[in-house]
Design a protein around this motif. Sequence first.
Motif, mmCIF file in Angstrom:
data_model
loop_
_atom_site.group_PDB
_atom_site.id
_atom_site.type_symbol
_atom_site.label_atom_id
_atom_site.label_comp_id
_atom_site.label_asym_id
_atom_site.label_seq_id
_atom_site.Cartn_x
_atom_site.Cartn_y
_atom_site.Cartn_z
ATOM 1 N N GLY A 22 0.805 -1.208 0.000
ATOM 2 C CA GLY A 22 0.000 0.000 0.000
ATOM 3 C C GLY A 22 0.841 1.263 0.000
ATOM 4 O O GLY A 22 0.542 2.223 -0.718
ATOM 5 N N GLN A 25 2.431 1.713 -3.567
ATOM 6 C CA GLN A 25 1.475 2.217 -4.549
ATOM 7 C C GLN A 25 1.083 3.665 -4.260
ATOM 8 O O GLN A 25 0.871 4.453 -5.185
ATOM 9 N N LEU A 26 0.980 4.023 -2.978
ATOM 10 C CA LEU A 26 0.660 5.407 -2.633
ATOM 11 C C LEU A 26 1.763 6.355 -3.098
ATOM 12 O O LEU A 26 1.486 7.402 -3.701
ATOM 13 N N ALA A 77 -4.733 2.700 -1.696
ATOM 14 C CA ALA A 77 -3.455 2.252 -1.138
ATOM 15 C C ALA A 77 -3.255 2.774 0.280
ATOM 16 O O ALA A 77 -2.780 2.042 1.166
ATOM 17 N N MET A 105 -7.150 -2.899 -4.349
ATOM 18 C CA MET A 105 -5.811 -2.373 -4.615
ATOM 19 C C MET A 105 -5.086 -3.237 -5.641
ATOM 20 O O MET A 105 -4.352 -2.716 -6.505
ATOM 21 N N GLY A 109 -3.794 -1.845 -9.096
ATOM 22 C CA GLY A 109 -2.350 -1.894 -9.324
ATOM 23 C C GLY A 109 -1.967 -2.500 -10.648
ATOM 24 O O GLY A 109 -0.883 -2.227 -11.174
ATOM 25 N N CYS A 121 1.263 -7.415 -6.564
ATOM 26 C CA CYS A 121 -0.175 -7.469 -6.329
ATOM 27 C C CYS A 121 -0.686 -8.905 -6.344
ATOM 28 O O CYS A 121 -1.601 -9.264 -5.584
#
Length: 286
Positions: A22, A25-26, A77, A105, A109, A121
Amino acid sequence: MSERPSRPQRLARACVYLGVIGAVQLIQAMTDMIGWYSDGGQTKVEQFTDPLVKEGLARGDAETVYRVYLAIVAVVAASVLVFAIYTAMGQAVSRVMLTIVAPVMVVLGLGLGSFLATLLCAVALFFVFQLWHPEVNRWFARLAGKEPPVPVAAGAAPPAPSLPPQHPGPDPSTQPAAPPSWQPGPQPYARPHQPPADAVKILSILTLVISSVIALGCGFYLLVYGFAREALVEEMLRSDSNWMDLGEAEIRDSIQDLAVISWVMLPLCLVATVVATVLLVRCRRR
């Protein structure tokens, strides 16, 4: 008071992995939004928007779709990161929310176009299933005070309850008389103790209010920027607010930069709103 049961290593690994995914991805979504107008950013924008343009969508609308996509990726994320932390702390509701949000997510992703992101992922789905392993379920049951009883072997009689030993008590007639108890006199009036204000609750309320106002402002500006951009430029050229005597090209660059800032601030404010709401719910349950 019984000791808190130790956290299963299976749960700790799952929460750490999902939280790291998370966070990655953020950061990636934030980086793409911040570097929108850089050379590398424009390359990613074209890779995402070219198929949409070929389908007949306008270039500006395709870029708006990409911005919305990045904002959703950032919010989801960040939610996975927050829920992973609270799941590791033993919050049963966060485990359910993490189970719901983590697959979302994973799907989002896949659109980032990176083989590493796709691989990470895919592995994340394995750790989602680990959140509901029987060992993890027993740990959450012990935290909630609902640990299942130990099964008794077939044909074995349940053990009889042991009675405490009976000791003959002393004869009341031989006991000395109890001395009279001392009674305190009337005490002066004391003000009731006021509990100190909960700093976490106050901070959560302030964060919720401020982030909601900023998110509404950013959302409204992005709507105006997306559907009335030309009218906004003309209004700024005709009005007295253009005290710096900016030209049309400079005004377009300014409102474009403000749009990028709004796209960065909007998901951050939404994440802050979610975190503040979770903290308020926890404070209310105490």
